[in-house]
Write an enzyme that holds these catalytic residues in place. Structure first.
Site, short mmCIF file in Angstrom:
data_model
loop_
_atom_site.label_atom_id
_atom_site.label_comp_id
_atom_site.label_asym_id
_atom_site.label_seq_id
_atom_site.Cartn_x
_atom_site.Cartn_y
_atom_site.Cartn_z
N CYS A 138 0.79 -1.44 0.11
CA CYS A 138 -0.11 0.18 -0.12
C CYS A 138 0.88 1.18 0.03
O CYS A 138 0.74 2.17 -0.81
CB CYS A 138 -1.15 0.15 1.09
N CYS A 174 -1.71 1.68 -3.10
CA CYS A 174 -2.63 2.73 -2.73
C CYS A 174 -1.98 4.23 -2.79
O CYS A 174 -2.53 5.04 -3.42
CB CYS A 174 -3.24 2.59 -1.46
N LYS A 185 -0.18 5.23 -6.07
CA LYS A 185 -1.50 5.42 -6.87
C LYS A 185 -2.25 6.38 -6.82
O LYS A 185 -2.61 7.38 -7.83
CB LYS A 185 -2.22 3.99 -6.97
N GLY A 232 -4.29 -6.02 -18.90
CA GLY A 232 -5.07 -6.36 -17.91
C GLY A 232 -6.37 -5.39 -17.37
O GLY A 232 -5.84 -4.14 -17.64
N GLY A 263 -8.33 -5.27 -14.47
CA GLY A 263 -8.62 -5.07 -13.18
C GLY A 263 -8.51 -3.65 -12.81
O GLY A 263 -8.27 -2.87 -13.49
N TYR A 264 -8.47 -3.53 -11.16
CA TYR A 264 -8.47 -2.21 -10.72
C TYR A 264 -7.04 -1.65 -11.27
O TYR A 264 -7.02 -0.44 -11.64
CB TYR A 264 -8.24 -2.35 -9.11
N VAL A 265 -6.02 -2.46 -11.11
CA VAL A 265 -4.39 -1.98 -11.49
C VAL A 265 -4.42 -1.47 -12.60
O VAL A 265 -3.90 -0.59 -12.93
CB VAL A 265 -3.22 -2.81 -11.02
N GLY A 266 -4.95 -2.31 -13.80
CA GLY A 266 -4.75 -1.75 -15.15
C GLY A 266 -5.54 -0.60 -15.48
O GLY A 266 -5.01 0.24 -16.05
N LEU A 267 -6.84 -0.53 -14.97
CA LEU A 267 -7.61 0.69 -15.40
C LEU A 267 -7.13 2.02 -14.57
O LEU A 267 -6.96 2.98 -15.22
CB LEU A 267 -9.12 0.42 -14.94
N GLU A 268 -6.73 1.90 -13.21
CA GLU A 268 -6.16 2.91 -12.58
C GLU A 268 -4.97 3.43 -13.37
O GLU A 268 -4.68 4.58 -13.53
CB GLU A 268 -6.04 2.48 -11.44
N GLY A 275 -2.98 -9.34 -12.10
CA GLY A 275 -3.42 -10.01 -10.92
C GLY A 275 -1.94 -10.22 -10.16
O GLY A 275 -0.94 -10.00 -10.57
N HIS A 302 -26.68 20.48 -0.15
CA HIS A 302 -26.82 21.02 -1.31
C HIS A 302 -25.95 22.15 -1.67
O HIS A 302 -25.74 22.90 -0.82
CB HIS A 302 -28.22 21.62 -2.00
N GLU A 340 -25.42 13.99 -2.31
CA GLU A 340 -26.77 14.47 -2.36
C GLU A 340 -27.75 13.55 -3.09
O GLU A 340 -29.05 13.27 -3.15
CB GLU A 340 -27.29 15.89 -2.27
#
Ligand code: FAD
Ligand code: NDP
Length: 514
Positions: A78, A83, A86, A217, A219-224, A309, A487, A492
């Site tokens: 992390c 994290c 990233k 890939g 997954g989270y890592v690839g897209l981020e 992965g 608001h 909201e």
């Protein structure tokens, strides 16, 4: 103080706890009450919590360099390669977008040809990480957790062996062992993968500008990674083997992929890499198979980033000597995080079949320490864990996907409330609102208990975190719609969800304030 904390978590009277502490001291036949293998999110949380109750704790942490030679300090994935770097890169990429928005808002900034300085960014990110490594070491020392920067491995179920910095082999014994060794990125078994490819373990300290990057890939890592690279001005392409974000709500995942495509990130769908070769000009030729057309294709890139992965780091632990069973490269545990060997536990990413997320590792580590040394009975609840994919419009969710709710309850027993919305701050810079969407998956009857919440938009993680607590407390549609919104915020919008999918009404809003 120790007694006070232990009483808080166990609910046991002082006299009983005193007896327990005394008997544990008398029966101390091992060097340590607890040895933790792995100083990442889960291991450190467990070790630090255990010393609070008077346990003698030692924590091993060791990082093997990546094939590209990257290594880092204490704190685990992390802090060093997950994290934290990233999120910093994500923020850097969002700031690039914000410069253009600032101009629309009247700031006198020259927003033409703006480019980040990659080396400076990497340096800033690494400086921050080094400061966290330092604070972590000081914290361990102050809390009197013994920290050994070495790889620990079992000799038997109570004995751990390691090498000192001088190369000397040493052994120590432990009453309890917690395995918190986490995982590392996988490489595909194809020619050139290790030689020419990098992973998330390398990208946050990569000195070379990534340029045209093939991210393999989805997954989270690839897209981020693809998204922050795009935001920083590079040219990522995402190779998808099957579907994006397997396991997530399909509608939201496809919306997210459409948002990325709209932002100029191409997807190579249903493709798998077959080889990587270095060309004479230094670029990388990637060969791949399109499994839909069955055609061999290829593309030229400057960087190839594997995001396919992660594998659990069980192979160096000599688990056979301790009798601990593995499932593939992970460790199966029961509801108390105990392995098949009762005094050996596992927390964090190394556990088989649990979410690979930092707060999960931390809380399970902390609760385990309280059960071991403070008489607590509280178990880790792995259900309804909220999570966020940090793409430019972030996607955050908690609870069930629409598919999962249909599978569990039947389509006739669920109601999906949904809507597009227009964040106020998007109007002046004329940002696209096409992908600002949210939905609540609920039971159809009664007060309509909410089973899942899904939100795509700005600061999704911040939005969903509070709703996650509400969902865990039994949030219903009735309560949600009786909650007065703040608001003008995007959060909201959850309090204004009045259109059901079943009604077939248009979920596009007419204005921001009606
Ligand atoms: P780790 O943090 O991996 O720690 C294990 C440590 O043990 C490592 O330092 C390892 O080197 C060491 N070790 C291994 N074997 C031994 C041994 N035999 N002896 C001694 N030490 C050993 N999660 C989120 O919640 N939010 C995010 O935004 C997020 N982003 C991420 C981004 C990326 C790119 C990645 C890769 C992951 C991300 N994660 C995120 C996941 C998160 O980082 C992990 O879930 C978390 O770090 C797991 O913690 P852990 O303690 O189980 O293992
Ligand atoms: P994931 O398992 O989430 O995704 C792996 C991706 O790689 C999938 O799209 C998979 O496709 C594909 N893939 C697997 N093998 C191959 C192959 N041989 N060739 C081509 N494609 C392949 O792993 P990640 O590395 O993305 O993330 C690991 C974990 O880290 C996550 O589960 C998450 O818990 C954690 N994480 C959390 C983050 C957050 O909280 N924001 C951010 C980053 C990581 P297919 O679907 O076909 O199997």
């Amino acid at each position: 103080m120790l007694m006070f904390r232990a009483m808080r978590y166990s609910g046991l009277p002082r006299s009983v706890l005193l007896l327990r502490f005394a008997s544990s001291i008398v029966s101390r036949k091992h060097d340590y009450d607890l040895v933790v293998l792995g100083g990442g999110s889960g291991g450190l949380a467990c070790a630090k919590e255990a010393v609070e109750y008077g346990a003698r704790v030692l924590c091993f942490d060791y990082v093997k360099p990546t094939p590209a030679g990257t290594k880092w300090g204490v704190g685990g994935t992390c802090v060093n390669v997950g994290c934290i770097p990233k999120k910093l890169m994500h923020q850097a990429s969002l700031l690039g977008e914000a410069v253009h928005e600032a101009v629309a808002y009247g700031w006198n900034v020259n927003d033409r040809d703006i480019k980040p300085n990659w080396k400076k960014l990497i340096q800033s990110v690494q400086n921050h990480i080094k400061s966290v490594n330092w604070v972590t070491r000081v914290d361990l020392r102050d809390k009197q957790v013994e920290y050994v920067n070495s790889m620990g491995a079992f000799v038997d179920a109570h004995t751990i062996e390691y090498r000192t910095k001088q190369g000397e082999r040493k052994q120590l014994s432990a009453e309890n062992v917690v395995i918190a060794v986490g995982g590392r990125p996988r490489y595909p078994l194809i020619p050139g993968a290790i030689e020419f490819g990098i992973t998330s373990d390398d990208i946050f300290s990569y000195e070379t500008e990534p340029g045209r990057t093939l991210v393999v890939g989805a997954g989270y890592v690839g897209l981020e990674c693809a998204c922050f690279l795009k935001g920083l001005g590079y040219e990522p392409t995402v190779m998808v083997r099957s579907i994006v974000l397997r396991g997530f709500d399909r509608q939201m995942s496809e919306l997210l992929a459409a948002m990325m495509t709209d932002r100029g990130i191409p997807f190579l769908n249903t493709c798998i890499p077959t080889a990587v070769q270095r060309q004479a000009n230094g670029s990388l030729l990637v060969k791949y198979l399109n499994t839909t057309t069955q055609k061999e294709e290829s593309g030229v890139f400057d960087t190839v980033l594997w995001a396919i992965g992660r594998k659990g780091l069980t192979e160096d632990l000599n688990l056979v000597a301790a009798g601990v069973k593995t499932v593939n490269d992970k460790i199966a545990v029961d509801h108390t995080e105990a392995t098949n060997v009762p005094h050996i536990y596992a927390v964090g990413d190394i556990i088989y079949g649990r979410p690979e997320l930092t707060p999960v590792a931390i809380l399970s580590g902390r609760l385990l320490a309280r059960r071991l040394f403070a008489g607590s009975k509280q178990l880790m609840d792995y259900t309804d864990v909220a999570t966020t994919v940090f793409t430019p419009l972030e996607y955050s969710c908690v609870g069930m996907s629409e598919e999962m709710a249909i599978e569990k309850l039947g389509a006739e027993n669920i109601e999906v409330f949904h809507g597009y919305y227009k964040p106020t701050e998007f109007f002046i810079p004329q940002k696209s609102v096409r992908y600002c969407y949210l939905k609540a998956v609920a039971e159809v009857s009664g007060d309509q208990k909410i089973l899942g919440l899904h939100y795509m938009g700005p600061v999704a993680g911040e939005v969903i975190q509070g709703f996650a607590a509400a969902l865990k407390s039994g949030l219903t549609v009735k309560t949600l719609l009786n909650t007065v919104g703040i608001h003008p915020t995007t959060a909201e919008e959850f309090t204004r969800l009045s259109i059901t999918k079943r009604s077939g009404r248009d979920p596009t809003p007419a204005s921001c304030c009606s």
